[in-house]
Design a protein around this motif. Sequence first.
Motif, mmCIF file in Angstrom:
data_model
loop_
_atom_site.group_PDB
_atom_site.id
_atom_site.type_symbol
_atom_site.label_atom_id
_atom_site.label_comp_id
_atom_site.label_asym_id
_atom_site.label_seq_id
_atom_site.Cartn_x
_atom_site.Cartn_y
_atom_site.Cartn_z
ATOM 1 N N ARG A 53 -23.572 34.499 16.486
ATOM 2 C CA ARG A 53 -24.886 35.073 16.156
ATOM 3 C C ARG A 53 -24.920 35.578 14.711
ATOM 4 O O ARG A 53 -25.913 35.385 14.000
ATOM 5 C CB ARG A 53 -25.237 36.188 17.137
ATOM 6 N N ASP A 54 -23.849 36.217 14.268
ATOM 7 C CA ASP A 54 -23.778 36.693 12.885
ATOM 8 C C ASP A 54 -23.827 35.527 11.899
ATOM 9 O O ASP A 54 -24.520 35.597 10.877
ATOM 10 C CB ASP A 54 -22.503 37.509 12.649
ATOM 11 N N ALA A 57 -27.297 33.835 11.914
ATOM 12 C CA ALA A 57 -28.319 34.676 11.292
ATOM 13 C C ALA A 57 -28.478 34.385 9.799
ATOM 14 O O ALA A 57 -29.501 34.723 9.211
ATOM 15 C CB ALA A 57 -27.988 36.150 11.511
ATOM 16 N N THR A 58 -27.494 33.726 9.193
ATOM 17 C CA THR A 58 -27.574 33.383 7.767
ATOM 18 C C THR A 58 -28.406 32.127 7.526
ATOM 19 O O THR A 58 -28.638 31.762 6.373
ATOM 20 C CB THR A 58 -26.167 33.189 7.162
ATOM 21 N N ALA A 61 -34.847 30.717 9.909
ATOM 22 C CA ALA A 61 -35.387 30.151 11.153
ATOM 23 C C ALA A 61 -35.982 28.764 10.934
ATOM 24 O O ALA A 61 -35.821 27.877 11.771
ATOM 25 C CB ALA A 61 -36.430 31.096 11.740
ATOM 26 N N ARG A 64 -33.475 25.891 11.294
ATOM 27 C CA ARG A 64 -32.688 25.802 12.528
ATOM 28 C C ARG A 64 -33.161 24.651 13.402
ATOM 29 O O ARG A 64 -33.666 24.833 14.502
ATOM 30 C CB ARG A 64 -32.744 27.118 13.296
ATOM 31 N N TYR A 80 -29.080 30.220 20.662
ATOM 32 C CA TYR A 80 -29.034 30.655 19.267
ATOM 33 C C TYR A 80 -30.298 30.347 18.484
ATOM 34 O O TYR A 80 -30.295 30.353 17.255
ATOM 35 C CB TYR A 80 -27.791 30.072 18.585
ATOM 36 N N ASP A 81 -31.381 30.069 19.200
ATOM 37 C CA ASP A 81 -32.699 29.922 18.582
ATOM 38 C C ASP A 81 -32.777 28.766 17.581
ATOM 39 O O ASP A 81 -33.215 28.945 16.444
ATOM 40 C CB ASP A 81 -33.108 31.249 17.933
ATOM 41 N N ARG A 173 -27.438 26.091 6.217
ATOM 42 C CA ARG A 173 -27.698 27.274 5.396
ATOM 43 C C ARG A 173 -28.100 26.826 3.987
ATOM 44 O O ARG A 173 -27.533 25.895 3.451
ATOM 45 C CB ARG A 173 -26.442 28.142 5.352
#
Length: 174
Positions: A53-54, A57-58, A61, A64, A80-81, A173
């Motif tokens: 998750r950490d 988060a980078t 959205a 993704r 994890y969306d 990312r």
Amino acid sequence: SDPHAWQDPRNVALYVANIRDALVRANPAAADGYRARATAYLAELADLDRWARDQIATIPAARRKLVTSHDSLGYFAAAYDFEPVPVSGLSTATEANARDVAAIIDLIRHEQVPAVFFEITSNPKLVCQIGSDAGVRLAEPLFTDSLGAPGSDTATYLAAMRTNVSRIVAALRP
């Protein structure tokens, strides 16, 4: 439907708890050992999930999107969306037709998807072609149906999941 429930470590935690309970019932004399090992592994699974998750988060959205060679990451995507975009459609048994491929290429371009993925056990040919046609890179392969060779850095579930998350994050990312 996607049978790859283990792509969400929280599901694996349910498996571990069920296995622990069944072993305790089957062999009560060894219950303490089963419980101790299950507790340790459940902690590792929780650490994996927090770490994932950490890392994820980078990734903004909007980036993704998991364009993959088949629908093996639905549970991962839900956990994890991510938006899964399986190239071969809703089933690994069906091949993408030209219209589907064109639609996927259009989606990749429109949504500015930065990379496409393939699974280590699949034929990457179609995904490579789509990536090339859409002008995006092919990410390092993911482990969805198998682990790496014994002794490799993907030889265990925890290691393979960390590798997958690392590869997905590196590819998506900004």
